[in-house]
Every structure is written in C-alpha cells, then in structure tokens.
Design an enzyme around this catalytic site. Structure first.
Site, short mmCIF file in Angstrom:
data_model
loop_
_atom_site.label_atom_id
_atom_site.label_comp_id
_atom_site.label_asym_id
_atom_site.label_seq_id
_atom_site.Cartn_x
_atom_site.Cartn_y
_atom_site.Cartn_z
N TRP A 170 0.86 -1.19 0.00
CA TRP A 170 0.00 0.00 0.00
C TRP A 170 0.90 1.24 0.00
O TRP A 170 1.84 1.31 0.80
CB TRP A 170 -0.90 -0.03 1.24
CG TRP A 170 -1.79 1.16 1.42
CD1 TRP A 170 -2.51 1.80 0.47
CD2 TRP A 170 -2.05 1.84 2.66
NE1 TRP A 170 -3.21 2.84 1.03
CE2 TRP A 170 -2.96 2.89 2.36
CE3 TRP A 170 -1.64 1.67 3.98
CZ2 TRP A 170 -3.43 3.75 3.34
CZ3 TRP A 170 -2.11 2.52 4.95
CH2 TRP A 170 -3.01 3.56 4.63
N ASP A 251 -1.13 -6.16 8.94
CA ASP A 251 -2.01 -5.03 8.64
C ASP A 251 -3.29 -5.59 8.02
O ASP A 251 -3.30 -6.03 6.87
CB ASP A 251 -1.30 -4.07 7.67
CG ASP A 251 -2.16 -2.84 7.40
OD1 ASP A 251 -3.19 -2.68 8.07
OD2 ASP A 251 -1.81 -2.05 6.51
N LYS A 287 -13.31 -0.62 5.54
CA LYS A 287 -13.85 -1.32 4.36
C LYS A 287 -14.93 -2.32 4.74
O LYS A 287 -16.00 -2.33 4.17
CB LYS A 287 -12.77 -2.09 3.61
CG LYS A 287 -11.41 -1.47 3.63
CD LYS A 287 -11.22 -0.50 2.52
CE LYS A 287 -9.94 0.26 2.77
NZ LYS A 287 -9.61 1.17 1.75
N1 IK2 Z 1 -3.60 -0.84 5.23
C1 IK2 Z 1 -3.89 -1.19 3.98
C2 IK2 Z 1 -3.23 -2.37 3.36
C3 IK2 Z 1 -4.82 -0.44 3.25
O1 IK2 Z 1 -5.12 -0.79 2.00
C4 IK2 Z 1 -5.43 0.66 3.86
C5 IK2 Z 1 -6.41 1.49 3.13
N2 IK2 Z 1 -6.21 1.62 1.77
O2 IK2 Z 1 -6.57 2.76 1.19
C6 IK2 Z 1 -7.32 2.71 0.05
C7 IK2 Z 1 -6.57 2.38 -1.19
O3 IK2 Z 1 -5.48 1.84 -1.16
O4 IK2 Z 1 -7.14 2.65 -2.23
C8 IK2 Z 1 -5.09 0.97 5.17
C9 IK2 Z 1 -4.18 0.20 5.84
C10 IK2 Z 1 -5.68 2.12 5.92
O5 IK2 Z 1 -7.01 2.10 5.98
P1 IK2 Z 1 -7.88 3.14 6.83
O6 IK2 Z 1 -6.95 4.07 7.51
O7 IK2 Z 1 -8.74 3.79 5.86
O8 IK2 Z 1 -8.60 2.26 7.77
#
Ligand code: IK2
Length: 440
Positions: A170, A251, A287
């Site tokens: 990510w 994660d 999500k």
């Molecule tokens: N960790 C991972 C692997 C994530 O994909 C995300 C959120 N991704 O964001 C959207 C995208 O890649 O299009 C997160 C952590 C963090 O998520 P959040 O802080 O929204 O809970």
C-alpha cells in the site's frame, strides 16, 4: 533627518491588532517583520497516487467515466453503501449518553470494548491470548492510525530496526513508517510474469534479513496485488520467522474481502499465533463495515505475559495521548455494538459475504468479457487474485490511454479497484482494456 521608528516585537503584536491594513507594515523595521519568510522553503508535496486519481475522476464530466482508483466498496450501481448492520447499530446507540456526555471514562470503556471484540476477530474468540489478556490493545484512528501508533512504538523501543514491506505494498505504508523515523526496506513478494506470488524470492529475503527484523504482512487481500500466500505457504513463512526471530506485524484492512469469510481471512494470523509468535496487528473497519469516514481501528500487540502487556499498553496510550488523545467516540460505539450484539454481528457477517461475492462476480465477468473479445493476453490472474484489488499488469502508458481515451481512472501501477466495476460498466471496461492491450 528623522529617526526611524523603533518598535519591539511585543509592541508590534500589540499595535498590529489596532492598526488598519493601510497603516500596517509602514516602517522599514515593521516591513521586515511582515516579510519574514517563514514558509518560503515550502514547496508543494507530491500528490498522493490514490487520492490524486479520485480528484481527476471527479473533475471529469464524461458520462461513461469509471473510478477504479480508491479501494472503497461500491454496490452494483456504483454507489457507496451504508450496511444495514450499521443502520441497526445507529438505532441502538441513538440518544446514548456516551455520545452526548462524552466523558473520558466512558470513552475508555467503549474503547476497551472495541479492543476486546477486535482481538477476538483477529486471533479467534477462543484464543488463549484473548482469554488470558496477554496483549496490549488500543482503539486507533482506523488502519492508518493503528499503523502509525505501532511505527512510533517500534521506533521508541527499537530505534535502529528497519521495517520490511512487501514489494509492492500500500503506497502509504512507507510514508507512515518514514514519518515515524523508522528506516524502510522491502522484501520480494510479487512475480510480474505469473502475476502471482514470488514465494521463493520472498523466502530468500526473509532468510537474508538480519535476525529479529520487523516485517509488515498483509494477512489477506493484499493491497495492491490481490495476491495472498496459501495456508501452506503461510506455515512456511511462520516457521522461517521463528528461525530468524522476526517480528510479524499484520495489517488487516480487508478482513472478509478475500474469501467472504472473516475467520478464513484471519488464517495467516492464526497460523502465526499457533506457532507461538508475538504478533502486532493493525485492524481497520473502514472497508468491511463501510465506515471510511468514522476512522475506527484497533492496534494490538501480543506480549510475553500480563505484566509486559500492562507496560506495553501504557506506552501505546502515552503515544496516542500526545498525538490525538482519544479518537471520536461515535464510530467506536458503532463498531463495538456491531461486534458485541450477536444479532447485529450475524447480519454483518452476511453483509461482508455479499460485498465479497459481488467483487468476485465482477472478476469472473471481466475475465470472461476479455476472453470473449479474443484478447491475445492471459487474464486468469483477474480471478486468481482476491479481495478488493486486481493488479492488472497494465503498463503506465496503457493506464494513461484508459484515462485519456476512455475516462477510466486507476493508479499508474495498473491496480484496479474491482469495487468500481459494475454489471453496467464491465463490458465498456473490457472493451477499453482490450483496445489498449491488443497490439502489445
Ligand atoms: N492498510 C492497507 C493495506 C490499506 O489498503 C489501507 C487502506 N487503503 O486505502 C485505500 C486504497 O489503497 O485505495 C489501510 C491500511 C488504511 O485504511 P484506513 O486508515 O482507511 O482504515
């Protein structure tokens, strides 16, 4: 010659509030103060690759435009979804004194409930660590906040140790750990030719990293590739982590989205748990509960014993206190209500499956459509990969053509958020992909 007026800074501040704009900055010395270039060295930050795509999509007025950029769930009409379990939880907590009074002791109680339920979801409700309470856990500002808390904690107690990320990962992971002053490294993960896992290279990098290194692992629905190790491969990874005394930091941003089953998607974590690892875990409910804006997450760190858990917990609390004190309580209440009320939880489990199935269905339809167009390329990876994302293999130039000629938006690494694909846009998408790939 008239002497220049001399004023000191305190006088200037005092006068500043009383002078009109036309009389401000009149004398030479005050002009110098006005012009002090506090932010002269600041240049614009690079655009975030994911939010930049959304901005471009929103600015496009073409009726056929499709957003495959951000990984946010959409229904088959391309609309964001409020889950029924969330609506039910809203009704249950409406008028609740916790929200209206918002006392700190209440916030702590709600936070503890959220942590208690989140760790059951990650490690299993019957896991010993859960029953014995040998973990530290804190409600966090969604998955990003949980990662950031852990990054700070890692630097505080292992300042020299880098963290290893899968390549790719990510796009925000490196930002989070770099901002916490943690050195960032990568380990091999994805195989561009097979569009699957490069397991041999991954194992080599785990073996070659210095003993006792930190590794970030995506337990399911890897972002951006949609490529997950099998259960057997996770066992081998876990074994090698033991040999090397590495620390696994999971994660978990998409629990439920890979298989549609929350327990199945936690199997990697459970395998490491069975093998006796101390684990760190960032959980996001953005999500799988559709609570993007509420920013609800959890950080847990398994500890050797209860005494250690108390110490780790107090350090995490201290880090959070200095950063943002407590997270907003409303989202915490929603998630803890959904997870602790059996009826609402059962509804959530079903709704997660519906979301995962819709994405799976779109994968199959997109692949079939490309095959029907007699595409010269192999598209098996669309259905082999799992979760929210498909790492399509499209080149940056092909992505640029999709944007320019077809108004289809995605990141330039070729990642497609399958949640943006619907029954009504899938054949337009397949045709566009075919057009930009057929002569390569
Ligand atoms: N960790 C991972 C692997 C994530 O994909 C995300 C959120 N991704 O964001 C959207 C995208 O890649 O299009 C997160 C952590 C963090 O998520 P959040 O802080 O929204 O809970």
């Amino acid at each position: 010659m008239k002497p220049k007026p001399r004023i000191n800074i305190i006088m200037w501040r005092f006068m500043g509030s009383r002078l009109t704009s036309s009389t401000r900055c009149m004398s030479t010395s005050t002009k110098a103060l006005c012009r002090f270039g506090w932010w002269d060295r600041v240049s614009p930050a690079a655009k975030d690759p994911i939010t930049g795509v959304t901005e471009a999509f929103l600015a496009d007025t073409n009726p056929h435009k499709i957003n495959l950029g951000v990984g946010a769930y959409r229904d088959d009409e391309g609309k964001p979804v409020v889950l029924q379990c969330v609506r039910n939880a809203e009704a249950k907590i409406a008028g609740c004194d916790f929200i209206n009074v918002g006392r700190e002791s209440n916030a702590t109680a709600v936070g503890s409930k959220l942590v208690e339920e989140s760790v059951k979801l990650a490690y299993g409700k019957d896991a010993n660590v859960v029953k014995e309470g040998t973990f530290a856990g804190l409600q966090a500002l969604s998955g990003t906040g949980a990662c950031r808390l852990f990054a700070e904690f890692q630097r505080r107690f292992h300042p020299e140790s880098p963290i290893y990320f899968p390549d790719p990962t990510w796009s925000n992971h490196p930002n989070i750990w770099r901002d916490a002053q943690v050195p960032v490294r990568t380990f091999q993960y994805y195989h561009p030719v097979s569009k699957g896992l490069n397991f041999a290279a991954l194992m080599d990098d785990i073996k070659n990293a210095p003993d006792a290194s930190f590794f970030l692992l995506h337990p399911c629905a890897h972002n951006p590739t949609g490529v997950d190790p099998t259960a057997e491969q996770w066992r081998e990874i876990s074994y090698q982590f033991k040999v090397k005394s590495h620390f696994p930091f999971f994660d978990v941003a998409y629990q439920g989205f890979a298989s549609g089953d929350l327990d199945m998607d936690a199997q990697a974590i459970r395998i490491f748990l069975e093998d006796g690892h101390l684990i760190g875990c960032a959980q996001s409910f953005a999500k799988n509960m559709g609570l993007y804006g509420h920013r609800v997450g959890c950080l847990s760190v398994l500890c050797a014993d209860a005494k250690q858990a108390v110490a780790v917990q107090s350090q995490l609390q201290q880090i959070a206190r200095a950063m943002y004190s407590n997270p907003p309580i409303h989202g915490l209440l929603l998630v803890s209500t959904i997870l602790s009320d059996p009826e609402t939880k059962a509804l959530w489990v079903k709704e997660v499956k519906v979301m995962a199935n819709r994405i799976q269905q779109m994968r199959s339809t997109l692949r079939e459509s490309l095959e029907k167009l007699a595409s010269p390329l192999n598209w098996e990876h669309i259905t082999n990969q799992v979760g929210m994302f498909c790492f399509s293999g499209l080149t940056a130039d092909q992505v640029d053509r999709l944007v320019r000629e077809f108004h289809i938006y995605l990141t330039r690494d070729g990642r497609m958020s399958m949640a943006g694909v619907t029954t009504s846009n899938v054949s337009y998408l397949a045709n566009a992909i075919h057009e930009v790939t057929r002569y390569n």
